[in-house]
Motif scaffolding. Structure first.
Motif, PDB file in Angstrom:
ATOM      1  N   PRO A  18      -4.558   6.600  -3.638  1.00 32.61           N
ATOM      2  CA  PRO A  18      -3.808   5.706  -2.821  1.00 32.61           C
ATOM      3  C   PRO A  18      -2.201   5.204  -2.492  1.00 32.61           C
ATOM      4  CG  PRO A  18      -4.923   4.848  -5.013  1.00 32.61           C
ATOM      5  CD  PRO A  18      -4.862   6.051  -5.069  1.00 32.61           C
ATOM      6  N   GLY A  19      -1.902   5.534  -1.101  1.00 29.76           N
ATOM      7  CA  GLY A  19      -0.778   5.790  -1.221  1.00 29.76           C
ATOM      8  C   GLY A  19      -0.287   7.535  -0.828  1.00 29.76           C
TER       9      GLY A  19
ATOM     10  N   PHE B 179      11.109   7.327   0.420  1.00 30.78           N
ATOM     11  CA  PHE B 179      11.026   6.639   0.786  1.00 30.78           C
ATOM     12  C   PHE B 179      12.587   6.050   1.803  1.00 30.78           C
ATOM     13  CE2 PHE B 179       7.013   4.898  -0.341  1.00 30.78           C
ATOM     14  CZ  PHE B 179       6.322   6.232  -1.268  1.00 30.78           C
ATOM     15  N   LYS B 180      12.426   6.697   2.849  1.00 27.25           N
ATOM     16  CA  LYS B 180      13.809   6.000   3.474  1.00 27.25           C
ATOM     17  C   LYS B 180      13.465   6.082   4.537  1.00 27.25           C
ATOM     18  CE  LYS B 180      16.669   9.712   1.504  1.00 27.25           C
ATOM     19  NZ  LYS B 180      16.710  10.882   1.006  1.00 27.25           N
ATOM     20  N   THR B 181      14.237   5.200   5.690  1.00 28.41           N
ATOM     21  CA  THR B 181      13.862   4.823   7.394  1.00 28.41           C
ATOM     22  C   THR B 181      15.030   4.917   7.474  1.00 28.41           C
ATOM     23  OG1 THR B 181      15.494   2.725   7.264  1.00 28.41           O
ATOM     24  CG2 THR B 181      13.292   2.556   6.651  1.00 28.41           C
TER      25      THR B 181
ATOM     26  N   GLN C  74       1.033  -1.441   0.183  1.00 26.53           N
ATOM     27  CA  GLN C  74       0.170   0.226   0.078  1.00 26.53           C
ATOM     28  C   GLN C  74       0.861   1.066   0.053  1.00 26.53           C
ATOM     29  OE1 GLN C  74      -2.420   0.233   3.713  1.00 26.53           O
ATOM     30  NE2 GLN C  74      -2.807   2.601   2.976  1.00 26.53           N
ATOM     31  N   ARG C  75       2.311   1.131   0.733  1.00 30.97           N
ATOM     32  CA  ARG C  75       2.802   2.224   0.375  1.00 30.97           C
ATOM     33  C   ARG C  75       3.504   3.056  -0.308  1.00 30.97           C
ATOM     34  NH1 ARG C  75       6.650   0.934   5.248  1.00 30.97           N
ATOM     35  NH2 ARG C  75       5.314   0.410   6.051  1.00 30.97           N
TER      36      ARG C  75
ATOM     37  N   TYR D 287      10.089   5.233   7.256  1.00 30.57           N
ATOM     38  CA  TYR D 287       8.682   4.367   7.642  1.00 30.57           C
ATOM     39  C   TYR D 287       8.974   3.177   7.848  1.00 30.57           C
ATOM     40  CZ  TYR D 287       8.361   7.285   3.004  1.00 30.57           C
ATOM     41  OH  TYR D 287       7.318   7.487   2.204  1.00 30.57           O
ATOM     42  N   ALA D 288       9.589   2.956   8.496  1.00 30.39           N
ATOM     43  CA  ALA D 288       9.384   1.752   9.926  1.00 30.39           C
ATOM     44  C   ALA D 288       8.354   1.841  10.638  1.00 30.39           C
ATOM     45  CB  ALA D 288      10.659   1.518  10.475  1.00 30.39           C
ATOM     46  N   LYS D 289       8.190   3.238  10.821  1.00 32.69           N
ATOM     47  CA  LYS D 289       7.057   4.080  11.552  1.00 32.69           C
ATOM     48  C   LYS D 289       5.417   3.529  10.805  1.00 32.69           C
ATOM     49  CE  LYS D 289       9.685   5.424  14.896  1.00 32.69           C
ATOM     50  NZ  LYS D 289      10.640   3.733  15.204  1.00 32.69           N
ATOM     51  N   LEU D 290       4.877   3.815   9.356  1.00 33.90           N
ATOM     52  CA  LEU D 290       4.178   3.752   9.575  1.00 33.90           C
ATOM     53  C   LEU D 290       3.566   2.086   9.602  1.00 33.90           C
ATOM     54  CD1 LEU D 290       5.076   5.797   6.320  1.00 33.90           C
ATOM     55  CD2 LEU D 290       3.996   6.761   8.882  1.00 33.90           C
ATOM     56  N   PHE D 291       2.164   2.209   9.437  1.00 36.40           N
ATOM     57  CA  PHE D 291       1.350   0.848   9.493  1.00 36.40           C
ATOM     58  C   PHE D 291       0.035   1.307   9.224  1.00 36.40           C
ATOM     59  CE2 PHE D 291       4.960   0.928  13.465  1.00 36.40           C
ATOM     60  CZ  PHE D 291       4.901  -0.508  13.513  1.00 36.40           C
ATOM     61  N   ASP D 292       0.222  -0.072   8.459  1.00 39.06           N
ATOM     62  CA  ASP D 292      -1.629  -0.049   8.098  1.00 39.06           C
ATOM     63  C   ASP D 292      -2.715  -0.422   8.898  1.00 39.06           C
ATOM     64  OD1 ASP D 292       0.047   0.879   5.648  1.00 39.06           O
ATOM     65  OD2 ASP D 292       0.008  -1.442   4.852  1.00 39.06           O
TER      66      ASP D 292
ATOM     67  N   HIS E 165       1.783   2.574  -3.348  1.00 37.97           N
ATOM     68  CA  HIS E 165       0.449   2.642  -4.514  1.00 37.97           C
ATOM     69  C   HIS E 165       0.801   3.969  -5.163  1.00 37.97           C
ATOM     70  CE1 HIS E 165      -1.927  -0.529  -3.123  1.00 37.97           C
ATOM     71  NE2 HIS E 165      -1.495  -1.286  -3.605  1.00 37.97           N
ATOM     72  N   THR E 166       1.397   5.271  -5.153  1.00 31.97           N
ATOM     73  CA  THR E 166       0.742   6.820  -5.666  1.00 31.97           C
ATOM     74  C   THR E 166       2.296   6.146  -6.560  1.00 31.97           C
ATOM     75  OG1 THR E 166       0.671   7.625  -3.418  1.00 31.97           O
ATOM     76  CG2 THR E 166       1.617   8.975  -5.420  1.00 31.97           C
TER      77      THR E 166
ATOM     78  N   ILE F   4      -1.918   4.465   9.380  1.00 34.67           N
ATOM     79  CA  ILE F   4      -2.158   5.459   8.012  1.00 34.67           C
ATOM     80  C   ILE F   4      -3.325   4.574   7.498  1.00 34.67           C
ATOM     81  CG2 ILE F   4      -1.616   5.889   5.541  1.00 34.67           C
ATOM     82  CD1 ILE F   4       0.276   7.256   7.583  1.00 34.67           C
ATOM     83  N   HIS F   5      -5.034   5.298   7.003  1.00 35.90           N
ATOM     84  CA  HIS F   5      -6.012   4.329   7.107  1.00 35.90           C
ATOM     85  C   HIS F   5      -5.562   4.101   5.523  1.00 35.90           C
ATOM     86  CE1 HIS F   5     -10.190   4.114   5.131  1.00 35.90           C
ATOM     87  NE2 HIS F   5      -9.780   3.321   6.856  1.00 35.90           N
ATOM     88  N   PRO F   6      -6.062   3.361   4.636  1.00 33.32           N
ATOM     89  CA  PRO F   6      -5.933   2.824   2.834  1.00 33.32           C
ATOM     90  C   PRO F   6      -6.707   4.376   2.216  1.00 33.32           C
ATOM     91  CG  PRO F   6      -6.490   1.041   4.006  1.00 33.32           C
ATOM     92  CD  PRO F   6      -6.980   2.043   4.859  1.00 33.32           C
TER      93      PRO F   6
ATOM     94  N   HIS G 164       1.479   8.412   2.678  1.00 34.43           N
ATOM     95  CA  HIS G 164       3.041   7.897   3.008  1.00 34.43           C
ATOM     96  C   HIS G 164       3.605   8.543   2.150  1.00 34.43           C
ATOM     97  CE1 HIS G 164       0.402   4.040   3.753  1.00 34.43           C
ATOM     98  NE2 HIS G 164       1.597   4.395   4.076  1.00 34.43           N
TER      99      HIS G 164
END
Lengths: 97, 472
Positions: free
Chosen positions: B358-359, A89-91, A27-28, B372-377, A30-31, B350-352, B362
């Motif tokens: 879409p997305g 897109f980075k951690t 999902q992340r 990014y590791a802290k973002l959850f679907d 998708h854009t 994060i709601h879809p 993010h």
């Protein structure tokens, strides 16, 4: 008839392969995914190029010019925007590098 | 035109490269490489086509490609992440234009057998391409807030759509066997009616459903390209177009499922506020209205919010489109980092359908350099709200509205929401107490757990950040 079957076969196969691969994109992404596929859909640029045969009339060339410029805008704009987004897109770990 | 093993081989090499690109795209760390690989495939396809057709005006081609590319590059470097949905919609439109122009010229010039596949594909490419173009322009205007995002209903709307589609196809079919002048007239009329079809289609879709519309137009832009490919019998075009059509279809389905609404329901539009609303609305509005203030507002809500955050060990941040409108993504990420420095566990939910495509959320948070590791679907975090001390809602309304589960017959009924109301306390940083895009009053505002900070989200969060820095 064989030619028709082949063309439809290419369509069906590509749709199936595309579906199988893309349904696994998270999902992340998708854009950027939509932005990239948007650029790929401007592959109509191939059709626009073929309008510029040396025997083309002025009207055909004028229409072709519009199609070519639009498609090129779409291809380049799409891939560049996708690239810009993906750079975000980075951690924390990858940012330190 | 293209026959022989060599052309098949080179075509499939290009398609294979494209597949590799999409393959890489499944992983966030490799997606950038995937994008570059896909771009390489498109450039190779272009080189192949020019190589195989010696009788082309390559000078002219180079000029127009350069002009389009330079514009595309310049625009792509200027857009902000908030403008991305409007930009992507605009580009779907550009793809539609290219498709209907190419199909129109091919039909008029080659006049293929009217009973053959190429002719049928040509008609469809013109209609789908022109409708995609005009619908994308409407979508882009709505996404850029240059047009009101409430649905517009015409009298006999469905009949208008069907009539436009039938007329467009009839005009396009008229190209067969017509004199050159008549053929051009028919093509123009077909494109114009198809454009009307696209406009009528898109104006009825409301602001909340933009993620579905933009995904659907992604699919139709791909379909138009594939149809164009059938007209000119080019395998590369067909393969690329079909892949994009598949991608757009997947995204459309994912968005519909996230909203728990069927595609037809989305495209029929949400009835405007005031028209036939369920009776529960009035009762809910009373409950949610500030006239009956929730208990927490008796104290200073800002002080309560600060106290809640100071005492929290776990916090979930819920960003919505309102965050983007207020340009508050940097403050949201800063709040997350500040809380983490205090030893708090911080996550983002994060709601879809948060954002306008879409997305989108993010990417917006990515611009603010979120980890990014802290973002959850939704599915990965929803069970954790119950064990969370504070949920912070920033510019999100419909996606946290408990009415989705408790009230039937609303546009959001049955949509899975982020269960912010399960957290011990909820801080709401929304602009006002008005309803979200769906028009459904937010039942969360009446919940005694909720601390309501109605103001510009950017200002509210800046105040909170300053407050957290002050010694207690």
């Amino acid at each position: 008839m064989i030619e028709v079957a082949l063309l439809l076969g290419v369509f069906g196969l590509s749709f199936a392969v595309g579906y199988a691969l893309i349904s696994r994109v998270p999902q992340r992404l998708h854009t950027p995914l939509m932005s990239m596929t948007n650029a790929i859909s401007a592959i109509t640029i191939l059709g626009a190029v073929l309008l510029f045969s040396t025997e083309a009339t002025v009207l055909e060339q004028a229409v072709g010019a519009a199609a070519l410029a639009m498609a090129a805008f779409n291809v380049v704009g799409g891939f560049v925007i996708t690239h810009r987004m993906l750079r975000l897109f980075k951690t924390r770990a990858s940012r330190r590098e | 035109m293209t026959s022989g093993g060599w052309t098949w081989l080179t075509d499939f090499a290009v398609i294979a490269i494209l597949i590799v690109g999409i393959w890489l795209f499944r992983y966030p760390q490799r997606a950038k490489a995937g994008n570059l690989v896909a771009a390489t495939a498109v450039v190779l396809a272009l080189v192949l086509v020019v190589w195989r057709h010696p009788g082309l005006e390559t000078g002219l081609i180079a000029v127009f490609i350069a002009a389009g590319s330079a514009t595309g590059w310049a625009v792509a470097y200027r857009v902000t992440m908030i403008q991305i949905p409007a930009m992507v919609a605009f580009q779907h439109g550009a793809g539609g234009v290219a498709a209907f122009l190419v199909a129109a010229v091919e039909l008029v010039r080659e006049s293929p057998d009217p009973t053959g596949l190429a002719f049928v594909a040509g008609i469809l490419a013109m209609v789908v391409g022109a409708a995609t173009f005009s619908a994308s322009m409407i979508a882009s205007a709505k996404l850029a807030n240059r047009m009101r995002s409430t649905p517009v209903f015409l009298p006999r709307h469905n009949a208008v759509l069907i009539a436009a589609a039938v007329l467009a196809i009839t005009f396009a079919a008229g190209i067969a066997g017509a004199s050159p002048v008549l053929a051009v007239t028919c093509a123009t009329a077909a494109i114009a009616t198809a454009a009307i079809l696209g406009i009528a289609f898109a104006i009825r879709v409301g602001g909340a459903d933009m993620p579905v519309l933009i995904s659907f137009l992604n699919a139709t832009a791909g379909l138009a390209a594939a149809l164009c490919g059938i007209v000119i019998q080019n395998r590369l075009l067909i393969a690329c177009g079909a892949t994009v059509a598949a991608s757009g279809s997947i995204l459309t389905y994912v968005m519909c499922r996230a909203m728990n609404r069927g595609l037809s329901k989305v495209f029929v539009g949400i009835a405007p506020p005031g028209a036939a609303r369920p009776a529960e609305f009035a009762a809910m509005e009373e409950k949610a209205a500030p006239a009956a203030p929730p208990p927490t507002s008796s104290a200073d809500p800002f002080a309560s919010a600060l106290a809640a955050l100071r005492g929290a060990r776990s916090v979930i941040l819920i960003p919505g489109l309102g965050m983007a409108m207020a340009q508050a993504q940097f403050e949201v990420v800063a709040l997350g980092s500040r809380l983490e420095q205090r030893g708090v566990q911080v996550r983002f939910a994060i709601h879809p359908v948060a954002g306008r495509m879409p997305g989108h959320m993010h990417v917006l948070l990515g611009e603010a350099e979120v980890d990014y590791a802290k973002l959850f679907d939704l599915k990965d975090i929803n069970a954790d709200f119950a064990a969370t001390d504070v949920a912070v809602v920033v510019g999100a309304c419909d996606v946290v509205n408990p009415a989705a589960a408790t009230v039937d017959g609303t546009p959001i009924s049955g949509m899975e929401i982020l269960r912010a109301h399960d957290a011990a306390q909820v801080i709401v940083c929304n602009l006002d107490d008005g309803p979200g895009y769906s028009g459904v009053p937010n039942a969360l505002y009446g919940n005694p757990k909720a601390i309501l900070l109605f103001a510009d989200a950017k200002a509210t969060l800046s105040r909170i950040l300053a407050g957290l820095d002050e010694p207690q």
